[in-house]
Scaffold this motif. Structure first.
Motif, PDB file in Angstrom:
ATOM      1  N   ASP A 294       0.823  -1.214   0.000  1.00 26.64           N
ATOM      2  CA  ASP A 294       0.000   0.000   0.000  1.00 26.64           C
ATOM      3  C   ASP A 294       0.858   1.267   0.000  1.00 26.64           C
ATOM      4  O   ASP A 294       0.466   2.298  -0.568  1.00 26.64           O
ATOM      5  N   ILE A 295       2.041   1.194   0.625  1.00 27.42           N
ATOM      6  CA  ILE A 295       2.916   2.371   0.718  1.00 27.42           C
ATOM      7  C   ILE A 295       3.605   2.661  -0.620  1.00 27.42           C
ATOM      8  O   ILE A 295       3.673   3.811  -1.058  1.00 27.42           O
ATOM      9  N   ILE A 296       4.110   1.611  -1.292  1.00 29.03           N
ATOM     10  CA  ILE A 296       4.937   1.834  -2.485  1.00 29.03           C
ATOM     11  C   ILE A 296       4.125   1.858  -3.784  1.00 29.03           C
ATOM     12  O   ILE A 296       4.617   2.335  -4.801  1.00 29.03           O
ATOM     13  N   ARG A 297       2.908   1.382  -3.755  1.00 26.89           N
ATOM     14  CA  ARG A 297       2.130   1.320  -4.998  1.00 26.89           C
ATOM     15  C   ARG A 297       1.959   2.695  -5.651  1.00 26.89           C
ATOM     16  O   ARG A 297       2.144   2.813  -6.883  1.00 26.89           O
ATOM     17  N   PRO A 298       1.631   3.764  -4.903  1.00 26.66           N
ATOM     18  CA  PRO A 298       1.492   5.085  -5.545  1.00 26.66           C
ATOM     19  C   PRO A 298       2.785   5.538  -6.235  1.00 26.66           C
ATOM     20  O   PRO A 298       2.734   6.141  -7.317  1.00 26.66           O
ATOM     21  N   ASP A 299       3.930   5.242  -5.617  1.00 29.74           N
ATOM     22  CA  ASP A 299       5.195   5.631  -6.237  1.00 29.74           C
ATOM     23  C   ASP A 299       5.420   4.890  -7.562  1.00 29.74           C
ATOM     24  O   ASP A 299       5.897   5.473  -8.541  1.00 29.74           O
ATOM     25  N   LEU A 300       5.073   3.616  -7.581  1.00 27.58           N
ATOM     26  CA  LEU A 300       5.260   2.824  -8.799  1.00 27.58           C
ATOM     27  C   LEU A 300       4.318   3.289  -9.915  1.00 27.58           C
ATOM     28  O   LEU A 300       4.716   3.402 -11.074  1.00 27.58           O
ATOM     29  N   GLU A 301       3.088   3.582  -9.534  1.00 28.00           N
ATOM     30  CA  GLU A 301       2.136   4.048 -10.538  1.00 28.00           C
ATOM     31  C   GLU A 301       2.517   5.435 -11.050  1.00 28.00           C
ATOM     32  O   GLU A 301       2.280   5.759 -12.223  1.00 28.00           O
ATOM     33  N   ALA A 302       3.125   6.237 -10.174  1.00 25.23           N
ATOM     34  CA  ALA A 302       3.585   7.558 -10.607  1.00 25.23           C
ATOM     35  C   ALA A 302       4.704   7.441 -11.641  1.00 25.23           C
ATOM     36  O   ALA A 302       4.900   8.341 -12.475  1.00 25.23           O
ATOM     37  N   ARG A 303       5.458   6.332 -11.630  1.00 26.17           N
ATOM     38  CA  ARG A 303       6.499   6.103 -12.620  1.00 26.17           C
ATOM     39  C   ARG A 303       5.932   5.581 -13.952  1.00 26.17           C
ATOM     40  O   ARG A 303       6.687   5.389 -14.915  1.00 26.17           O
ATOM     41  N   GLY A 304       4.636   5.319 -13.971  1.00 25.64           N
ATOM     42  CA  GLY A 304       4.000   4.859 -15.203  1.00 25.64           C
ATOM     43  C   GLY A 304       3.840   3.361 -15.309  1.00 25.64           C
ATOM     44  O   GLY A 304       3.455   2.855 -16.376  1.00 25.64           O
TER      45      GLY A 304
END
Length: 479
Positions: A294-304
């Motif tokens: 849950d913590i890292i998913r937004p960062d990964l999606e922000a990378r495309g």
């Protein structure tokens, strides 16, 4: 014990052609019935064939020397020798054939794809085939041509649609075992997977293959760990799936760092920049794993990246993963240009190509070329007629003119070929055109019918003279 080998050095040797036969037909009241020596048989080829049932190069690791059979020699009564049997070597789909220096020779993809790794030698002509109007009874035959041999490198590059990449123990083997029927070795220690595993996945109407590539670590692209040995198995895959461990027990690691490290290794290896990527956050069935996801998913999606959360143990999210991969694979297949039918590339010889070259060297002249070197290898130098026939062939090819242009003089040493198979001659220029011909080498005047007394011999124009050098023994072997 080694069970999987994906790179071997293989020495292949084709069969040599059988020797031609020099024979004269004999029967009652016909002691000299004409030449009837048969031709030698062709040597067998060494052929590589892609077989989907073969998955490793292990057989060639244990037996790296392979040779086809030789052709049989010809015999009297116009009997030709039998051809040698081709040697068919089965290789896995995706095998690359290279020289020892790394030069690409062939890329074998697709069941049934073939490549002739070594071509068998042609059989020598018997004296029946060598007979002509002027050479009615040759007392010689030609030797068979030696088969080709070469040292090649076979390298296997896995053919799959999807490649699972990631750190050791990230759960790649577990994922492939639940997505397909593959049964890889699974354990809780690093480098469980020592060979690439392949599985077949069916998602709706789409069927695709998925490969579990052994774990990568920093420095893999330079050969550290198992990386360099298996990074090549990613080359043919259309989709790369990063499997990130969200429940790692190593405090110095985290999924984002793992992703950056793997991407760095893939970039340094090269050639994979344009492949679609998908991120799989594995082991979310563990509470801490779900929290980290849950913590890292937004960062990964922000990378495309497209991100999916799965658990190989509880099978959470596997259906969504299989269909997501099916869509990416279908899109990749649709974007891939259709394979063209087999094309034959014709490389015509240059207009001024004589088929040989004369190279002046210190103290002698060297003649190089496929035809002169092959003819020398087929000549029986213990037979004067055979040597004369060789000289005629060389002169008709233009070797003598080439020597004159290169500055050769009477008595100069001439070498045909390279290495131990080279033949050395003393060169003598041919007789002047128009000289009196006493007969042609290889002729047997016993077969000449007597001329009627009233018959006059037609005077031939100079241009029709039978190559003034026909009585010249121009190229005589030393010794």
């Amino acid at each position: 014990m080694t069970t999987f080998v994906d790179r071997v050095e293989l020495h292949v040797a084709a069969g040599s052609g059988g020797h031609g036969c020099a024979s004269v037909h004999r029967e009652k009241f016909k002691p000299l019935g004409g030449p009837d020596g048969g031709n030698g048989g062709r040597g067998g080829d060494v052929i590589l064939v892609v077989d989907q049932a073969v998955t490793t190069l292990l057989d060639y690791h244990h037996s790296p020397h392979r040779k086809a059979t030789n052709g049989k020699p010809g015999a009297g009564d116009a009997r030709s020798g039998g051809d040698g049997s081709d040697l068919v070597l089965k290789v896995p789909d995706g095998t690359v054939v290279m020289t020892k220096d790394g030069e690409l020779i062939a890329d074998l993809v697709g069941h049934g794809t073939t490549y002739v790794a070594a071509q068998g030698g042609r059989g020598g002509l018997g004296n029946q085939a060598l007979a002509s109007v002027r050479r009615k009874a040759p007392g010689f035959a030609l030797f068979g041509e030696p088969g080709k041999d070469q040292q090649i490198v076979l390298e296997l590059k896995t053919v799959a649609d999807v490649a699972l990449v990631g750190y050791p123990s990230a759960g790649k083997s577990s994922l492939i075992s639940v997505l397909s029927a593959a049964k890889p070795k699974i354990a809780d220690y690093p480098f469980t997977t020592l060979i690439p595993n392949l599985g077949v996945v069916t998602a709706g109407s789409t069927v695709y293959t998925i490969a579990d590539v052994p774990g990568l670590i920093p420095g893999a692209s330079q050969g550290k760990g198992l990386g360099l040995e298996f990074l090549r198995h990613v080359e043919r895959c259309s989709v790369l799936v990063h499997v990130l461990d969200t429940a790692t027990l190593e405090s110095e690691r985290d999924p984002l760092t793992d992703l950056d490290m793997i991407e760095t290794e893939l970039t340094e290896y090269g050639g994979l920049e344009g492949r679609p990527r998908l991120i799989v956050l594995n082991k979310v069935d563990i509470p801490d794993g779900q929290d980290l996801a849950d913590i890292i998913r937004p960062d990964l999606e922000a990378r495309g990246y497209q991100v999916l959360e799965v658990s190989a143990v509880s099978r959470l999210g596997l259906k969504e993963l299989s269909f997501a991969l099916a869509k990416i694979v279908s899109d990749a297949r649709a974007a891939k240009p259709k394979e063209e039918s087999t094309r034959i590339i014709i490389r015509p010889k240059a207009v001024d190509d004589t088929g040989f070259t004369v190279v002046p060297e210190e103290g002698f002249f060297r003649i190089l070329g496929e035809k002169p070197e092959r003819w020398v290898g087929q000549t029986d130098f213990s037979n004067d007629e055979a040597v004369g026939y060789l000289a005629d062939r060389l002169n008709r090819l233009g070797v003598e003119s080439g020597l004159v242009k290169a500055g050769a003089k009477e008595g100069d040493e001439v070498v045909i070929g390279n290495g131990e198979d080279a033949v050395v001659f003393d060169w003598e220029p041919t007789m002047a055109a128009g000289a009196e011909m006493l007969g042609r080498r290889g002729e047997d005047h016993r077969f000449e019918a007597p001329r009627p007394a009233t018959t006059r011999r037609r005077e031939r124009p100079e241009e029709e003279q039978d190559d003034a050098q026909s009585e010249y023994d121009g190229f005589k072997p030393l010794g």
